[in-house]
Enzyme design. Structure first.
Site, mmCIF file in Angstrom:
data_model
loop_
_atom_site.group_PDB
_atom_site.id
_atom_site.type_symbol
_atom_site.label_atom_id
_atom_site.label_comp_id
_atom_site.label_asym_id
_atom_site.label_seq_id
_atom_site.Cartn_x
_atom_site.Cartn_y
_atom_site.Cartn_z
ATOM 1 C CE LYS A 226 4.882 17.140 -15.508
ATOM 2 N NZ LYS A 226 5.102 15.757 -16.148
ATOM 3 N NE ARG B 219 0.422 16.751 -14.566
ATOM 4 C CZ ARG B 219 0.995 15.894 -13.343
ATOM 5 N NH1 ARG B 219 0.380 15.909 -12.325
ATOM 6 N NH2 ARG B 219 1.834 15.020 -13.529
ATOM 7 C CG HIS C 267 1.143 14.775 -25.629
ATOM 8 N ND1 HIS C 267 1.804 15.993 -25.718
ATOM 9 C CD2 HIS C 267 2.018 13.984 -25.060
ATOM 10 C CE1 HIS C 267 3.027 15.817 -24.971
ATOM 11 N NE2 HIS C 267 2.989 14.405 -24.669
ATOM 12 C CG HIS D 193 5.794 10.135 -26.595
ATOM 13 N ND1 HIS D 193 4.252 10.059 -26.414
ATOM 14 C CD2 HIS D 193 5.898 11.155 -25.760
ATOM 15 C CE1 HIS D 193 3.646 10.972 -25.670
ATOM 16 N NE2 HIS D 193 4.884 11.796 -25.367
ATOM 17 C CG ASN E 33 -2.371 15.946 -22.128
ATOM 18 O OD1 ASN E 33 -1.263 15.508 -21.810
ATOM 19 N ND2 ASN E 33 -3.580 16.073 -21.386
ATOM 20 C CD GLU F 145 -3.423 15.310 -17.323
ATOM 21 O OE1 GLU F 145 -2.180 15.521 -17.668
ATOM 22 O OE2 GLU F 145 -4.401 14.783 -17.822
ATOM 23 C CE LYS G 208 -0.747 12.999 -15.773
ATOM 24 N NZ LYS G 208 -0.946 13.270 -17.293
ATOM 25 C CD GLU H 108 7.037 15.395 -24.289
ATOM 26 O OE1 GLU H 108 6.106 16.209 -24.010
ATOM 27 O OE2 GLU H 108 6.660 14.345 -24.859
ATOM 28 C CG HIS I 292 -1.235 9.988 -27.230
ATOM 29 N ND1 HIS I 292 -1.789 10.389 -26.218
ATOM 30 C CD2 HIS I 292 -0.022 9.843 -26.742
ATOM 31 C CE1 HIS I 292 -1.110 10.606 -24.952
ATOM 32 N NE2 HIS I 292 -0.029 10.023 -25.599
ATOM 33 N NE ARG J 190 -4.185 -1.829 2.308
ATOM 34 C CZ ARG J 190 -4.010 -2.866 2.943
ATOM 35 N NH1 ARG J 190 -2.871 -2.986 3.752
ATOM 36 N NH2 ARG J 190 -4.821 -3.740 3.103
HETATM 37 P P1 NAD Z 1 12.535 4.966 -22.216
HETATM 38 O O1 NAD Z 1 12.554 4.809 -20.847
HETATM 39 O O2 NAD Z 1 12.006 3.708 -22.912
HETATM 40 O O3 NAD Z 1 14.022 5.409 -22.605
HETATM 41 C C1 NAD Z 1 14.155 5.387 -24.167
HETATM 42 C C2 NAD Z 1 15.478 4.466 -24.276
HETATM 43 O O4 NAD Z 1 16.781 5.006 -23.888
HETATM 44 C C3 NAD Z 1 15.539 3.046 -23.707
HETATM 45 O O5 NAD Z 1 15.854 2.119 -24.659
HETATM 46 C C4 NAD Z 1 16.330 3.056 -22.512
HETATM 47 O O6 NAD Z 1 16.867 2.114 -22.054
HETATM 48 C C5 NAD Z 1 17.394 4.278 -23.109
HETATM 49 N N1 NAD Z 1 18.021 5.148 -21.861
HETATM 50 C C6 NAD Z 1 17.653 5.393 -20.911
HETATM 51 N N2 NAD Z 1 18.618 6.511 -20.408
HETATM 52 C C7 NAD Z 1 19.793 6.173 -21.006
HETATM 53 C C8 NAD Z 1 21.001 6.815 -21.052
HETATM 54 N N3 NAD Z 1 21.371 7.687 -20.354
HETATM 55 N N4 NAD Z 1 22.058 6.241 -22.022
HETATM 56 C C9 NAD Z 1 21.567 5.399 -23.067
HETATM 57 N N5 NAD Z 1 20.520 5.004 -23.097
HETATM 58 C C10 NAD Z 1 19.593 4.982 -22.082
HETATM 59 O O7 NAD Z 1 11.692 6.187 -22.992
HETATM 60 P P2 NAD Z 1 11.661 7.740 -22.349
HETATM 61 O O8 NAD Z 1 11.365 8.804 -23.671
HETATM 62 O O9 NAD Z 1 12.463 8.141 -21.286
HETATM 63 O O10 NAD Z 1 9.999 7.660 -21.603
HETATM 64 C C11 NAD Z 1 8.937 7.205 -22.177
HETATM 65 C C12 NAD Z 1 8.015 6.925 -21.155
HETATM 66 O O11 NAD Z 1 7.603 8.044 -20.367
HETATM 67 C C13 NAD Z 1 6.607 6.492 -21.906
HETATM 68 O O12 NAD Z 1 6.252 5.024 -21.467
HETATM 69 C C14 NAD Z 1 5.762 7.516 -21.509
HETATM 70 O O13 NAD Z 1 4.357 6.910 -21.269
HETATM 71 C C15 NAD Z 1 6.318 7.823 -20.147
HETATM 72 N N6 NAD Z 1 5.816 9.382 -19.836
HETATM 73 C C16 NAD Z 1 5.399 9.539 -18.609
HETATM 74 C C17 NAD Z 1 5.005 10.680 -18.147
HETATM 75 C C18 NAD Z 1 4.651 10.890 -16.762
HETATM 76 O O14 NAD Z 1 4.094 12.420 -16.262
HETATM 77 N N7 NAD Z 1 4.645 10.210 -15.895
HETATM 78 C C19 NAD Z 1 5.250 11.804 -18.878
HETATM 79 C C20 NAD Z 1 5.744 11.657 -20.288
HETATM 80 C C21 NAD Z 1 6.152 10.450 -20.582
#
Ligand code: NAD
Length: 359
Positions: free
Chosen positions: A224, A238, A245, A259, A242, A234, A146, A188, A249, A124
């Site tokens: 942010k 907030r 997005h 993305h 998007n 949100e 999030k 972003e 999406h 929990r």
């Molecule tokens: P990711 O975590 O898949 O990372 C992208 C790639 O980079 C992966 O292959 C990872 O292994 C690699 N990587 C990470 N750090 C590295 C480094 N320093 N050197 C070399 N390789 C590295 O993708 P992302 O773009 O970081 O995140 C996308 C995710 O974030 C999605 O799932 C999306 O839904 C989520 N997201 C969440 C929020 C939120 O508010 N929680 C906001 C935006 C996106």
């Protein structure tokens, strides 16, 4: 210069974002947060980040904490699911983690979202710390609380709002990130500047983000942070984050683009005519496509075989089936002038028209 940015909820500080130049301060930060030698730590990471940084972080922490374990899962969005969460729960149970112990998310947004969700639900709720390693996770996903995983074909369908105890960002880890992933984070930053911060946008127009990532990371984090402080759940402001997005999406679920590339394309029709060229210029300079055909020319995607009109219809269908759509309409964000945005409701005809612009 190292910086500490407080994040508040209801006027009280809930955690700090620490911008650092290596991870050597990590044990001290944890001690300052009140964690002691006997508290167990599980570093959660993915198969790409593990060989680059996890061992160093583990070595550092083992000097001050008795039990520091590493849990690695296969990198990629397709592993951001409940199965991966299950294997992490199993590790935590086998290693007798209890509510006093701590998870550290070391990786991109996938690791951060999944670890945060596990932390929110294991016993929990157990503490967690974000150590984001992609540009996107450093400026966006690691703050705001999030957390979640994908379920069936739906992105982020299962999740929780759950705040980390700290976010520790070292921009130097970006040196190992590939250029396409870096550009996705840039999308972003541009999004946030376009919606809320004219000055930051003008700085991007004059400089490449990779020339001074730390300055742009700090700029985006401050935007942010302000937005989520005003609207943690949100329900209003907030949603402006998007921007790009909604259409993005739809494009993401019908192409193999990343993305941030889809967000880049999705922002263009949502800009007023007077700023569209400025947006295109900064996005292109950061290596991002501003239309699907441009992405195809850059070799980033193959356009589907259907006629352009059919492609647009398929993407529009996905947009209207987004979990945020209501009564055949979606609320989208439009940028009227740099630094100023508003919400508009779009029906299927308006979505089709916007998508035709970026095909
Ligand atoms: P990711 O975590 O898949 O990372 C992208 C790639 O980079 C992966 O292959 C990872 O292994 C690699 N990587 C990470 N750090 C590295 C480094 N320093 N050197 C070399 N390789 C590295 O993708 P992302 O773009 O970081 O995140 C996308 C995710 O974030 C999605 O799932 C999306 O839904 C989520 N997201 C969440 C929020 C939120 O508010 N929680 C906001 C935006 C996106």
């Amino acid at each position: 210069m190292a910086q500490s940015i407080p994040v508040k909820a209801n006027d009280s500080i809930i955690y700090h974002i620490e911008l650092v130049h290596d991870f050597s301060m990590l044990p001290t930060f944890l001690q300052q947060l009140g964690y002691g030698r006997t508290q167990k730590i599980c570093i959660v990471t993915d198969s790409n980040v593990a060989p680059l940084y996890a061992r160093d972080v583990q070595d550092l922490l083992e000097k001050e904490f008795d039990t520091v374990i590493l849990h690695t899962f296969e990198a990629g969005e397709h592993n951001k699911n409940l199965e991966t969460v299950n294997t992490l729960y199993q590790t935590l149970i086998e290693q007798h983690f209890d509510r006093q112990d701590l998870l550290i998310a070391l990786g991109g947004g996938v690791v951060g979202d999944l670890t945060g969700f596990t932390a929110a639900t294991y016993l929990r709720g157990i503490d967690f710390i974000q150590v984001p390693t992609t540009l996107l996770s450093q400026v966006d996903s690691s703050i705001g609380g999030k957390t979640g995983v994908d379920f069936m074909q739906y992105k982020n369908m299962v999740g929780a709002f759950y705040q980390p105890k700290a976010v520790i960002i070292d921009p130097l880890v970006l040196k190992t990130l590939d250029a396409r992933q870096f550009s996705c984070g840039a999308a972003e930053i541009i999004k946030m500047a376009a919606c809320f911060d004219r000055e930051l946008f003008e700085t991007i127009e004059k400089n490449r983000i990779e020339d001074d990532p730390e300055m742009f990371i700090a700029g985006a984090l401050n935007i942010k942070k302000d937005v989520v402080q005003k609207d943690e759940r949100e329900s209003g402001l907030r949603r402006a984050l998007n921007f790009g997005h909604t259409l993005g999406h739809g494009i993401e679920s019908n192409t193999d683009l990343l993305h941030g590339e889809c967000v880049s394309i999705g922002m263009i029709p949502m800009c007023s005519a007077k700023i569209q060229e400025r947006m295109k210029a900064v996005l292109r300079r950061e290596g991002l496509p501003v239309s699907l055909s441009e992405a195809a020319v850059q070799g980033k995607t193959i356009l589907p075989e259907e006629s352009p009109d059919d492609q647009v219809r398929v993407i529009a269908e996905a947009v209207l089936h987004d979990k945020k759509a209501q009564d055949g309409k979606v609320v989208t964000v439009q940028v009227d002038d740099i630094g100023s945005c508003s919400f508009v409701k779009m029906d299927s005809q308006q979505i089709l028209k916007s998508l035709r612009e970026v095909l």
